[in-house]
Design an enzyme around this catalytic site. Structure first.
Site, short mmCIF file in Angstrom:
data_model
loop_
_atom_site.label_atom_id
_atom_site.label_comp_id
_atom_site.label_asym_id
_atom_site.label_seq_id
_atom_site.Cartn_x
_atom_site.Cartn_y
_atom_site.Cartn_z
CD GLN A 142 -19.54 -3.59 14.08
OE1 GLN A 142 -19.42 -3.18 12.93
NE2 GLN A 142 -20.19 -2.93 15.02
CG HIS A 199 -15.59 -7.25 11.83
ND1 HIS A 199 -15.87 -5.90 11.87
CD2 HIS A 199 -16.57 -7.81 11.06
CE1 HIS A 199 -16.96 -5.66 11.14
NE2 HIS A 199 -17.40 -6.80 10.65
CB CYS A 217 -3.85 -25.48 6.38
SG CYS A 217 -2.83 -24.97 7.77
CB CYS A 242 1.11 -21.93 8.32
SG CYS A 242 0.23 -23.38 8.88
CB SER A 276 -20.11 4.53 12.25
OG SER A 276 -19.39 3.54 11.54
CG ASN A 282 -22.39 6.75 18.37
OD1 ASN A 282 -21.61 7.70 18.29
ND2 ASN A 282 -22.30 5.67 17.60
CB THR A 283 -19.60 10.41 21.15
OG1 THR A 283 -19.08 9.64 20.08
CG2 THR A 283 -18.94 10.01 22.45
CB ALA A 304 -19.56 3.82 25.72
P1 OAD Z 1 -16.36 3.36 13.46
O1 OAD Z 1 -15.06 4.05 13.62
O2 OAD Z 1 -16.97 3.31 12.11
O3 OAD Z 1 -17.43 4.01 14.44
C1 OAD Z 1 -17.12 4.28 15.78
C2 OAD Z 1 -18.36 4.84 16.42
O4 OAD Z 1 -18.11 5.02 17.81
C3 OAD Z 1 -18.77 6.22 15.88
O5 OAD Z 1 -20.17 6.18 15.63
C4 OAD Z 1 -18.45 7.18 17.01
O6 OAD Z 1 -19.35 8.27 17.05
C5 OAD Z 1 -18.62 6.28 18.21
N1 OAD Z 1 -17.84 6.67 19.41
C6 OAD Z 1 -16.61 7.21 19.49
N2 OAD Z 1 -16.22 7.32 20.76
C7 OAD Z 1 -17.23 6.85 21.53
C8 OAD Z 1 -17.43 6.70 22.93
N3 OAD Z 1 -16.49 7.04 23.83
N4 OAD Z 1 -18.62 6.20 23.34
C9 OAD Z 1 -19.59 5.84 22.45
N5 OAD Z 1 -19.45 5.97 21.12
C10 OAD Z 1 -18.28 6.45 20.65
O7 OAD Z 1 -16.17 1.89 14.07
P2 OAD Z 1 -17.08 0.60 13.86
O8 OAD Z 1 -18.50 0.95 13.68
O9 OAD Z 1 -16.71 -0.35 14.91
O10 OAD Z 1 -13.79 -3.59 10.34
O11 OAD Z 1 -16.52 0.09 12.47
C11 OAD Z 1 -16.93 -1.15 11.97
C12 OAD Z 1 -15.81 -1.84 11.23
O12 OAD Z 1 -15.20 -0.93 10.33
C13 OAD Z 1 -14.66 -2.28 12.11
O13 OAD Z 1 -14.89 -3.51 12.76
C14 OAD Z 1 -13.54 -2.41 11.11
C15 OAD Z 1 -13.76 -1.16 10.30
O14 OAD Z 1 -13.36 -1.24 8.98
C16 OAD Z 1 -12.79 -4.31 9.86
O15 OAD Z 1 -11.63 -4.03 10.06
C17 OAD Z 1 -13.26 -5.49 9.08
#
Ligand code: OAD
Length: 248
Positions: free
Chosen positions: A103, A121, A131, A152, A194, A218-219, A236
């Protein structure tokens, strides 16, 4: 994290031949890139208003603000280096067929050496609002002249960041590639998300429905994928480095 969980995960990974590694912002946190919702690692959405920065309405109202914010992200990504987690995931290709479905808009998986990366994403390139033009590669943030907002070169319409914003469909090709990989793999490893943003969040369910195992890293224990077979709680980079795949 229990020794049992680590042993189970190691066994599942060694047995698998086709693996999808499904990642979110947490996989890049140890490279110094902020997450969106985790208070321990920046939680961008508690400091910035996504409505203003990652929606088409926000862009229409204030494109300069949107570009400045994306360039700030771009600057962070440019100076960041792949961490232990990205490197371990790249190394995994020596043991199995691996598709990374991320993502994240950063390119740290690619820079670590992963060869099949699907960006659900989007990424940090510019693309046309009208375009089909897309910047061939990301322009270094330093090279953008924001006194003139990006345009563009094909049709002169305003250009926007090539990331998927709230309320938008995911890129079609990425969805097809992700679904194909998730529909075929014999293991899914979910790292650092998350799982709150749909439809990406529900994609690993395709693996569960086929009866294949899912490992969550996940942490935050409360953020583990709700249907995972094994949960590894910790950073991670540290957790994955503890999984040795060499056979002696
Ligand atoms: P989040 O910020 O929602 O979640 C990050 C996750 O990583 C959390 O569950 C943390 O506990 C975990 N975390 C933090 N540090 C870590 C580490 N060192 N090792 C393992 N886990 C760790 O981010 P995403 O789930 O990626 O979309 O969010 C999804 C989407 O929301 C993103 O792609 C973005 C955002 O809005 C867009 O911009 C369209």
């Amino acid at each position: 994290m229990t020794t049992n969980a680590l042993e189970s995960a190691t066994r599942l990974i060694k047995e698998a031949t086709d693996i999808v590694v499904f990642t979110g912002a947490g996989v890049s946190a140890e490279s110094g890139i902020s997450t969106f919702r985790d208070p321990a690692t920046g939680a961008l959405w508690s400091k910035f208003d996504p409505e203003k920065l990652v929606t088409m309405n926000g862009f229409d109202e204030n494109p300069r603000l949107v570009w400045e914010w994306h360039d700030m992200l771009h600057e962070k990504v440019t100076v960041a280096e792949p961490n232990q987690a990205h490197k371990w995931i790249a190394e995994l290709e020596k043991h199995a067929d691996v598709t990374v479905v991320t993502q994240n808009v950063d390119d740290l998986h690619e820079r670590a050496g992963s060869t099949k990366v699907v960006h659900l994403h989007g990424d940090l390139r510019a693309r046309c609002t009208i375009c089909s033009w897309r910047e061939p590669k990301v322009t270094a943030w330093q090279a953008r002249d924001l006194s003139l907002l990006p345009w563009c070169p094909e049709c002169n319409a305003p250009a926007r960041p090539n990331s998927t914003w709230f309320g938008e469909l995911l890129p079609e090709r990425a969805v097809i590639q992700a679904k194909e990989a998730l529909g075929w793999c014999d293991l899914c490893l979910i790292v650092g998300t998350s799982a709150q943003v749909y439809p990406a969040a529900e994609m690993p369910m395709a693996v569960v429905k086929r009866g294949m195992p899912v490992i969550s890293v996940n942490t935050r224990a409360e953020d583990h994928f709700f249907k995972s077979s094994v949960n590894l709680t910790g950073k991670a980079g540290e957790v994955l480095a503890g999984i040795t795949l060499e056979t002696s």
